[in-house]
Design a protein around this motif. Structure first.
Motif, mmCIF file in Angstrom:
data_model
loop_
_atom_site.group_PDB
_atom_site.id
_atom_site.type_symbol
_atom_site.label_atom_id
_atom_site.label_comp_id
_atom_site.label_asym_id
_atom_site.label_seq_id
_atom_site.Cartn_x
_atom_site.Cartn_y
_atom_site.Cartn_z
ATOM 1 N N HIS A 78 0.836 -1.210 0.000
ATOM 2 C CA HIS A 78 0.000 0.000 0.000
ATOM 3 C C HIS A 78 0.870 1.260 0.000
ATOM 4 N N LEU A 79 1.905 1.228 -0.862
ATOM 5 C CA LEU A 79 2.824 2.352 -0.986
ATOM 6 C C LEU A 79 2.879 2.792 -2.442
ATOM 7 N N THR A 80 3.372 3.990 -2.656
ATOM 8 C CA THR A 80 3.667 4.401 -4.024
ATOM 9 C C THR A 80 4.970 3.732 -4.450
ATOM 10 N N PRO A 81 5.176 3.502 -5.736
ATOM 11 C CA PRO A 81 6.438 2.888 -6.186
ATOM 12 C C PRO A 81 7.668 3.665 -5.713
ATOM 13 N N ARG A 82 7.593 4.984 -5.732
ATOM 14 C CA ARG A 82 8.762 5.774 -5.310
ATOM 15 C C ARG A 82 9.077 5.540 -3.834
ATOM 16 N N THR A 83 8.050 5.502 -2.992
ATOM 17 C CA THR A 83 8.263 5.269 -1.563
ATOM 18 C C THR A 83 8.790 3.857 -1.322
ATOM 19 N N LEU A 84 8.243 2.906 -2.064
ATOM 20 C CA LEU A 84 8.703 1.519 -1.925
ATOM 21 C C LEU A 84 10.179 1.400 -2.263
ATOM 22 N N ILE A 85 10.620 2.022 -3.355
ATOM 23 C CA ILE A 85 12.027 1.953 -3.749
ATOM 24 C C ILE A 85 12.914 2.576 -2.681
ATOM 25 N N ARG A 86 12.498 3.716 -2.158
ATOM 26 C CA ARG A 86 13.298 4.398 -1.129
ATOM 27 C C ARG A 86 13.411 3.543 0.130
ATOM 28 N N ARG A 87 12.292 3.001 0.595
ATOM 29 C CA ARG A 87 12.315 2.196 1.813
ATOM 30 C C ARG A 87 13.068 0.891 1.599
ATOM 31 N N PHE A 88 12.914 0.303 0.417
ATOM 32 C CA PHE A 88 13.582 -0.961 0.127
ATOM 33 C C PHE A 88 15.096 -0.782 0.137
ATOM 34 N N ARG A 89 15.561 0.281 -0.514
ATOM 35 C CA ARG A 89 17.003 0.515 -0.543
ATOM 36 C C ARG A 89 17.539 0.847 0.838
ATOM 37 N N ALA A 90 16.789 1.609 1.623
ATOM 38 C CA ALA A 90 17.229 1.966 2.975
ATOM 39 C C ALA A 90 17.320 0.738 3.868
ATOM 40 N N ALA A 91 16.409 -0.220 3.678
ATOM 41 C CA ALA A 91 16.372 -1.393 4.546
ATOM 42 C C ALA A 91 17.315 -2.501 4.103
ATOM 43 N N THR A 92 17.556 -2.630 2.797
ATOM 44 C CA THR A 92 18.349 -3.761 2.301
ATOM 45 C C THR A 92 19.657 -3.358 1.649
ATOM 46 N N GLY A 93 19.792 -2.091 1.289
ATOM 47 C CA GLY A 93 21.005 -1.651 0.621
ATOM 48 C C GLY A 93 21.019 -1.927 -0.866
ATOM 49 N N THR A 94 19.895 -2.366 -1.420
ATOM 50 C CA THR A 94 19.837 -2.654 -2.845
ATOM 51 C C THR A 94 18.458 -2.298 -3.385
ATOM 52 N N ALA A 95 18.315 -2.322 -4.703
ATOM 53 C CA ALA A 95 17.048 -1.975 -5.341
ATOM 54 C C ALA A 95 16.127 -3.192 -5.389
ATOM 55 N N PRO A 96 14.806 -2.981 -5.423
ATOM 56 C CA PRO A 96 13.859 -4.113 -5.400
ATOM 57 C C PRO A 96 14.081 -5.122 -6.514
ATOM 58 N N LEU A 97 14.238 -4.659 -7.763
ATOM 59 C CA LEU A 97 14.368 -5.594 -8.867
ATOM 60 C C LEU A 97 15.687 -6.350 -8.822
ATOM 61 N N ARG A 98 16.729 -5.703 -8.337
ATOM 62 C CA ARG A 98 17.999 -6.409 -8.205
ATOM 63 C C ARG A 98 17.887 -7.481 -7.125
ATOM 64 N N TRP A 99 17.204 -7.155 -6.027
ATOM 65 C CA TRP A 99 17.001 -8.141 -4.964
ATOM 66 C C TRP A 99 16.200 -9.330 -5.496
ATOM 67 N N LEU A 100 15.148 -9.046 -6.245
ATOM 68 C CA LEU A 100 14.325 -10.113 -6.809
ATOM 69 C C LEU A 100 15.135 -11.021 -7.730
ATOM 70 N N LEU A 101 15.962 -10.416 -8.581
ATOM 71 C CA LEU A 101 16.769 -11.214 -9.500
ATOM 72 C C LEU A 101 17.738 -12.116 -8.732
ATOM 73 N N THR A 102 18.347 -11.575 -7.686
ATOM 74 C CA THR A 102 19.272 -12.375 -6.877
ATOM 75 C C THR A 102 18.553 -13.556 -6.239
ATOM 76 N N GLN A 103 17.352 -13.319 -5.722
ATOM 77 C CA GLN A 103 16.594 -14.406 -5.101
ATOM 78 C C GLN A 103 16.176 -15.448 -6.133
ATOM 79 N N ARG A 104 15.844 -15.017 -7.331
ATOM 80 C CA ARG A 104 15.472 -15.972 -8.387
ATOM 81 C C ARG A 104 16.661 -16.871 -8.742
#
Length: 321
Positions: A240-266
């Motif tokens: 329930h976030l905007t894409p911009r907020t999600l990207i900011r929070r994701f990078r702050a919490a994990t140190g990487t971008a969402p799509l890069r994290w997803l690719l690594t997990q795949r």
């Protein structure tokens, strides 16, 4: 079965955490995970006996540097003070082990010992970010990456400070015994099963300010839906976030971008399936959300360094041995 000999190099005033992590990962038998345990672990020092750590604890070292030089894997934990010359006997033993074919590993500022032995010349390496510039200045032939958690150069591996040592040790278990065993061990140690070496050493907000800010539920949900073509919009909608907020929070919490994290997990999911199943590559690509066999080959080769089929063949040959 001949067990893999792991030697930990302990010197006076060695930082206790970096010395304890290899003991916990390699030195304790885990019959419920793998029986017999793959590793023959030995604590070595220049003067076998009792060595005092930086925290004032005493460590029994039953082996000398000759045993270290004959090991299959040598782990050099952080040194007491990277600003001073490293023990020449230890440097020579590490070099001898490398020349005999051993895999050489450093945790945190142990990289200074490897650099002094000449093992990092012409290689990419890392260490604790506070000492990265010192390492680069003192050893200009080394390409120092001050952001990576760990760097795998094949027979020489280096890690950043403290907790990154655990990441690298689990990476070694993953290389030796496969993702399934490494994940079981990580669960036993209550630590994340896999953080990629390229993940940042430090992030803006590693611990969320409030419990309801945690992205853990989102990450768990994403892992359960890796087979789907997830997008940033999908992740943002779930939170329930905007894409911009999600990207900011994701990078702050994990140190990487969402799509890069997803690719690594795949790719990690594909790695596990290659090790534990005989499913064809096309099926594995579907289950990991990589879409096609060609896509699987491309991303797996780029991130792991070898194509899927040779990886499966090599892993199974190693398991047979």
């Amino acid at each position: 079965m001949t067990r893999h000999r792991v030697a930990l190099a302990v010197a006076d005033q060695v930082p206790i955490y970096e010395a304890a992590v290899p003991c916990e990962v390699f030195g304790r038998p885990r019959p419920d995970i793998a029986d017999p345990w793959h590793y023959d672990f030995r604590v070595c020092s220049a003067d076998p006996g009792r060595t005092r750590t930086g925290g004032g604890f005493l460590v029994d070292t039953g082996y000398g540097l000759a045993e270290l030089a004959a090991a299959d894997t040598v782990i050099v934990p952080a040194c007491a003070d990277p600003r001073v010359p490293q023990p020449p006997g230890l440097v020579a033993a590490v070099r001898t082990a490398y020349e005999a074919g051993a895999r050489i590993v450093s945790l945190c500022t142990g990289a200074f010992v490897l650099a002094e032995a000449g093992l990092l010349d012409g290689r990419r390496a890392t260490t604790h970010w506070m000492h990265a510039r010192t390492l680069a200045t003192r050893y200009p032939a080394v390409t120092v990456d001050e952001t990576a958690l760990y760097v795998d150069e094949g027979d020489v591996l280096t890690s950043a400070g403290t907790a990154a040592g655990m990441d690298l040790c689990l990476h070694l278990v993953r290389l030796d015994l496969g993702a399934e065993i490494a994940n079981l061990l990580a669960r036993r140690l209550v630590t994340p099963p896999h953080r990629t070496g390229g993940q940042a050493q430090y992030v803006e907000a590693p611990v969320p300010a409030r419990d309801d800010d945690s992205l853990a539920p989102l990450l768990d949900w994403a892992l359960a839906h890796l087979h789907e073509p997830l997008t940033i919009a999908d992740l943002a909608r779930h939170e329930h976030l905007t894409p911009r907020t999600l990207i900011r929070r994701f990078r702050a919490a994990t140190g990487t971008a969402p799509l890069r994290w997803l690719l690594t997990q795949r790719v990690q999911r594909a790695r596990t399936l290659l090790e534990s199943t005989s499913e064809p590559l096309g099926r594995i690509a579907d289950e990991c959300g990589l879409g096609s066999e060609a896509n699987l080959r491309h991303h797996f080769t780029r991130l792991v360094g070898v194509e899927p089929t040779p990886y499966r063949r090599t892993f199974r040959a190693r398991q047979s041995r």
